[in-house]
Design an enzyme around this catalytic site. Structure first.
Site, PDB file in Angstrom:
ATOM      1  N   CYS A  46      38.521  45.373  44.356  1.00 48.33           N
ATOM      2  CA  CYS A  46      38.908  45.804  45.696  1.00 48.33           C
ATOM      3  C   CYS A  46      39.990  44.892  46.272  1.00 48.33           C
ATOM      4  O   CYS A  46      39.723  44.045  47.121  1.00 48.33           O
ATOM      5  CB  CYS A  46      37.730  45.886  46.657  1.00 48.33           C
ATOM      6  SG  CYS A  46      38.218  46.777  48.147  1.00 48.33           S
ATOM      7  N   CYS A  48      41.340  52.543  48.142  1.00 49.29           N
ATOM      8  CA  CYS A  48      41.014  51.378  48.938  1.00 49.29           C
ATOM      9  C   CYS A  48      40.990  51.786  50.412  1.00 49.29           C
ATOM     10  O   CYS A  48      42.046  52.033  51.003  1.00 49.29           O
ATOM     11  CB  CYS A  48      42.071  50.304  48.698  1.00 49.29           C
ATOM     12  SG  CYS A  48      41.576  48.740  49.376  1.00 49.29           S
TER      13      CYS A  48
HETATM   14  P1  FAD Z   1      29.424  46.113  39.045  1.00 52.86           P
HETATM   15  O1  FAD Z   1      29.090  47.176  40.021  1.00 52.86           O
HETATM   16  O2  FAD Z   1      29.754  44.773  39.566  1.00 52.86           O
HETATM   17  O3  FAD Z   1      28.196  46.035  38.028  1.00 52.86           O
HETATM   18  C1  FAD Z   1      28.199  45.206  36.885  1.00 52.86           C
HETATM   19  C2  FAD Z   1      26.743  45.106  36.408  1.00 52.86           C
HETATM   20  O4  FAD Z   1      26.721  44.485  35.116  1.00 52.86           O
HETATM   21  C3  FAD Z   1      25.892  44.235  37.335  1.00 52.86           C
HETATM   22  O5  FAD Z   1      24.710  44.924  37.682  1.00 52.86           O
HETATM   23  C4  FAD Z   1      25.594  42.992  36.492  1.00 52.86           C
HETATM   24  O6  FAD Z   1      24.317  42.433  36.762  1.00 52.86           O
HETATM   25  C5  FAD Z   1      25.648  43.566  35.068  1.00 52.86           C
HETATM   26  N1  FAD Z   1      25.930  42.539  34.054  1.00 52.86           N
HETATM   27  C6  FAD Z   1      26.694  41.426  34.179  1.00 52.86           C
HETATM   28  N2  FAD Z   1      26.656  40.709  33.032  1.00 52.86           N
HETATM   29  C7  FAD Z   1      25.864  41.397  32.167  1.00 52.86           C
HETATM   30  C8  FAD Z   1      25.437  41.152  30.823  1.00 52.86           C
HETATM   31  N3  FAD Z   1      25.805  40.049  30.154  1.00 52.86           N
HETATM   32  N4  FAD Z   1      24.622  42.059  30.233  1.00 52.86           N
HETATM   33  C9  FAD Z   1      24.227  43.179  30.902  1.00 52.86           C
HETATM   34  N5  FAD Z   1      24.596  43.445  32.186  1.00 52.86           N
HETATM   35  C10 FAD Z   1      25.404  42.561  32.800  1.00 52.86           C
HETATM   36  N6  FAD Z   1      35.064  49.486  45.836  1.00 52.86           N
HETATM   37  C11 FAD Z   1      35.429  50.619  46.487  1.00 52.86           C
HETATM   38  O7  FAD Z   1      35.536  51.677  45.870  1.00 52.86           O
HETATM   39  N7  FAD Z   1      35.694  50.609  47.830  1.00 52.86           N
HETATM   40  C12 FAD Z   1      35.566  49.486  48.575  1.00 52.86           C
HETATM   41  O8  FAD Z   1      35.788  49.508  49.777  1.00 52.86           O
HETATM   42  C13 FAD Z   1      35.166  48.279  47.922  1.00 52.86           C
HETATM   43  N8  FAD Z   1      35.038  47.128  48.622  1.00 52.86           N
HETATM   44  C14 FAD Z   1      34.579  46.009  47.997  1.00 52.86           C
HETATM   45  C15 FAD Z   1      34.418  44.851  48.742  1.00 52.86           C
HETATM   46  C16 FAD Z   1      33.924  43.701  48.157  1.00 52.86           C
HETATM   47  C17 FAD Z   1      33.748  42.456  48.990  1.00 52.86           C
HETATM   48  C18 FAD Z   1      33.562  43.711  46.778  1.00 52.86           C
HETATM   49  C19 FAD Z   1      32.977  42.474  46.140  1.00 52.86           C
HETATM   50  C20 FAD Z   1      33.750  44.851  46.015  1.00 52.86           C
HETATM   51  C21 FAD Z   1      34.278  46.013  46.615  1.00 52.86           C
HETATM   52  N9  FAD Z   1      34.516  47.168  45.876  1.00 52.86           N
HETATM   53  C22 FAD Z   1      34.917  48.322  46.516  1.00 52.86           C
HETATM   54  C23 FAD Z   1      34.532  47.117  44.396  1.00 52.86           C
HETATM   55  C24 FAD Z   1      33.339  47.762  43.693  1.00 52.86           C
HETATM   56  O9  FAD Z   1      32.129  47.247  44.184  1.00 52.86           O
HETATM   57  C25 FAD Z   1      33.439  47.509  42.199  1.00 52.86           C
HETATM   58  O10 FAD Z   1      34.724  47.893  41.763  1.00 52.86           O
HETATM   59  C26 FAD Z   1      32.401  48.289  41.416  1.00 52.86           C
HETATM   60  O11 FAD Z   1      31.115  47.848  41.759  1.00 52.86           O
HETATM   61  C27 FAD Z   1      32.629  48.122  39.912  1.00 52.86           C
HETATM   62  O12 FAD Z   1      31.581  48.658  39.168  1.00 52.86           O
HETATM   63  P2  FAD Z   1      31.129  48.011  37.773  1.00 52.86           P
HETATM   64  O13 FAD Z   1      29.966  48.816  37.312  1.00 52.86           O
HETATM   65  O14 FAD Z   1      32.295  47.852  36.884  1.00 52.86           O
HETATM   66  O15 FAD Z   1      30.659  46.539  38.154  1.00 52.86           O
END
Ligand code: FAD
Length: 585
Positions: A313, A493
């Site tokens: 983000c 965003c």
């Molecule tokens: P995540 O949702 O972070 O999930 C990753 C998962 O993998 C976690 O549960 C973790 O525990 C697990 N994991 C880690 N290591 C391992 C391992 N070794 N083995 C197994 N599992 C593991 N997005 C928007 O669309 N709009 C917004 O307004 C927005 N605002 C944001 C504001 C902030 C402050 C933040 C921090 C993020 C924001 N985001 C926003 C971004 C969004 O949250 C992420 O892009 C999204 O969560 C990505 O998804 P993901 O599944 O790739 O990662």
């Protein structure tokens, strides 16, 4: 003096002189390891003298002398222990830096692929080709030692690494579209965070408790939750390795463990985060502290920081600044607060169409923009922060700034177990084709979300469009179907420019505008605030997490039939998944 970075916690260099200690400290170094025996050369400073000078400057110091070409296992263990015990980052040195690099490489030989390890050292300027056989032996010995510990291999049609936004979406959707598929989600955390609302919590307009949900409530019925972290991959055998050494086999693998927030990369940050008026919405549970600091601020200097890209983000570092400024305006204290945005980059926002509306808010709030200003170190109790500021001709100087509150967005990178795996790209991110989300070298492996190399905005909004693509391609791989879905780089965003107004930036690869609505989305709007504040949380939990593809149907093209490298799991292997399915009703 040239210093090279080997790992997040370690730099190496040739011999240092006492006169260079102040500069090293200013660069954030907190401890020194000397790997050189005394008296190798006439002009070499004695270790005891260097130690006294280092300690006088508050730097920790250890002398672990090793002789070139005769590094013992005990010395490797001592070096590794020192690295773990000493304040970080550490600078290790010898005559040229090669012995220090060798000690580090040997200490990590069991966990990092040998070729990758050698490459990492070569990138830092140290050629350890001569150490290759010893590094490979250590790696093999560690694998052999781990082997007896491994239990029976469970196997699934689909193994999903990470139960975050992407992992839950993919698992739900596969179970919905292809009945009878055995799916496991490997996820160590008991709590799922709805991160997209962290900014709203920090701005005082969303309940923090609603952003932390028990993971058990997110795992879709029919999926088997393996409560563990993945530590590595064996893609040639279609298996992932869990932290305890257990292997889990798959027919197709979907990797989405998110990214690593590198708090350690800013010296002193970990020690002060959550106190001394130092906050970050990026740390789960800390956004309420941001809101309390904003409310308590009546005057002084408020700093907001943004590290180098890529980050998740990319708008979040400035979104909270606008919400804070708007609050201070409503309280009549805006003119008493100097607000500064320290951005490691050189532009306010990466897609040019959204810069003018944001600049109007920058001007309205009187925000001071400090571009090319990268946070390097922080001292919470002293309320001081140090920035590497790039000036004319890329000359970098360290600038000290005082603050009354600071909101930090930490540097971000690929998780270590991805970076050190054979599935990583050169950059360390999980390598996938940017359209099909398939790994270029392993056709049964897919990746999506924040962890991958795709050059889109790392957001949950991107995940909403990526998940259907990954799901289609996983199913095609399982069924050997001649079709492939493609992802166009969509990300979004919602820029919260004031309470009640959002600029909804939606764009794809190359910054191409991809608006959902038939009006000018560069304008701040109440309707987009309602979308962000009230509708998107439902889209996340009730649409994305239920495997529904509303407004996210992917484009599908024909392709060559895909071969899946291993057969369906055997009766014994698929038992855990079926048991889990029965338990889930
Ligand atoms: P995540 O949702 O972070 O999930 C990753 C998962 O993998 C976690 O549960 C973790 O525990 C697990 N994991 C880690 N290591 C391992 C391992 N070794 N083995 C197994 N599992 C593991 N997005 C928007 O669309 N709009 C917004 O307004 C927005 N605002 C944001 C504001 C902030 C402050 C933040 C921090 C993020 C924001 N985001 C926003 C971004 C969004 O949250 C992420 O892009 C999204 O969560 C990505 O998804 P993901 O599944 O790739 O990662």
């Amino acid at each position: 003096m040239t210093i090279a970075k080997l790992a997040d916690n370690l730099f190496v260099s040739p011999q240092i002189a006492a006169a260079e200690l102040d500069a090293l400290k200013a660069q954030g170094i907190r401890a020194i390891i000397n790997n050189r025996p005394d008296g190798e050369q006439a002009d070499q400073p004695a270790s005891a003298d260097l130690e006294a000078e280092a300690k006088a400057r508050g730097l920790a110091y250890r002398h672990i002398p090793v002789v070139s070409g005769k590094i013992t296992d005990d010395q490797v263990a001592a070096f590794d222990a020192a690295l773990k015990e000493m304040p970080q980052p550490v600078l290790a040195f010898c005559r040229s830096g090669t012995r220090s690099t060798s000690l580090w490489a040997l200490a990590h030989a069991d966990e990092i692929d040998t070729e990758l390890l050698l490459k990492r050292c070569a990138d830092a300027g140290y050629d350890l080709a001569g150490l290759q056989p010893r590094l490979a032996d250590r790696r093999q010995a560690a694998s052999a030692a781990a082997a007896p510990a491994k239990r029976a291999i469970a196997g699934y049609d689909v193994v999903v690494v990470g139960g975050g936004a992407a992992g839950i979406a993919v698992a739900s959707s596969i179970l919905r579209l292809r009945r009878g598929t055995t799916v496991a989600i490997v996820e160590p955390s008991e709590v799922h965070h709805y991160q997209a609302a962290f900014t709203l919590v920090g701005g005082g307009v969303f309940n923090d408790a609603d952003t932390h949900v028990p993971q058990a409530k997110c795992i879709p019925p029919g999926a088997h939750w393996i409560r563990a972290a993945v530590a590595g991959f064996e893609p040639d055998h279609n298996r992932v390795i869990l932290e305890d050494g257990e292997r889990v086999a798959y027919r197709t693998l979907v990797v989405c463990p998110g990214l690593k927030l590198d708090w350690e990369a800013v010296a002193g940050l970990n020690e002060t985060l959550g106190k001394n008026n130092v906050t970050s919405n990026y740390k789960p549970g800390l956004a309420p502290y941001t809101w309390s600091l904003i409310q308590g601020m009546r005057g002084g200097q408020a700093l907001f920081t943004q590290p180098p890209m890529p980050i998740k983000c990319a708008g979040a570092p400035q979104k909270i600044m606008y919400l804070a400024s708007d609050w201070w305006r409503s309280q009549g204290v805006l003119n008493d607060i100097h607000i500064q945005f320290n951005n490691a980059g050189g532009v306010l926002f990466g897609v040019k169409e959204f810069v003018p509306p944001l600049m109007r808010y920058v001007e309205r709030y009187g925000i001071d923009l400090a571009f090319n200003s990268n946070l390097k170190a922080i001292d919470g109790p002293a309320k001081k922060a140090w920035f590497a500021v790039k000036g004319e001709g890329d000359k970098v100087e360290t600038v000290e700034k005082s603050f009354d509150m600071i909101h930090v967005c930490p540097p971000q990178c690929a998780p270590d177990f991805i970076r050190n795996s054979p599935l990583a790209a050169e950059s360390g991110w999980f390598e996938v084709d940017q359209e099909t989300l398939r790994h270029p070298r392993y056709e049964t492996v897919f990746g999506l979300g924040d962890a991958t190399t795709t050059p889109n905005a790392k957001t949950a909004a991107a995940v909403r469009k990526q998940a259907p693509v990954a799901v289609r391609n996983v199913i095609a791989a399982l069924d050997g179907k001649p079709e492939e879905a493609v992802y166009d780089g969509y990300g979004s965003c919602p820029l919260t420019v004031e309470r009640g107004k959002v600029v909804l930036a939606e764009f794809g690869y190359g910054g191409k505008l991809m608006p959902t609505f038939p009006f000018d989305q560069t304008k701040p709007r109440w309707s987009m605030w309602v979308l962000k504040r009230h509708i998107l949380p439902h889209m996340y939990f009730d649409v994305l997490f239920k495997g529904r593809e509303w407004m996210a149907k992917p484009k599908v093209v024909r392709s060559a039939p895909k071969r899946v490298a291993i057969a369906a799991p055997t009766e014994a292997e698929s038992r855990p998944a079926r048991a889990a399915k029965r338990a889930a009703g």
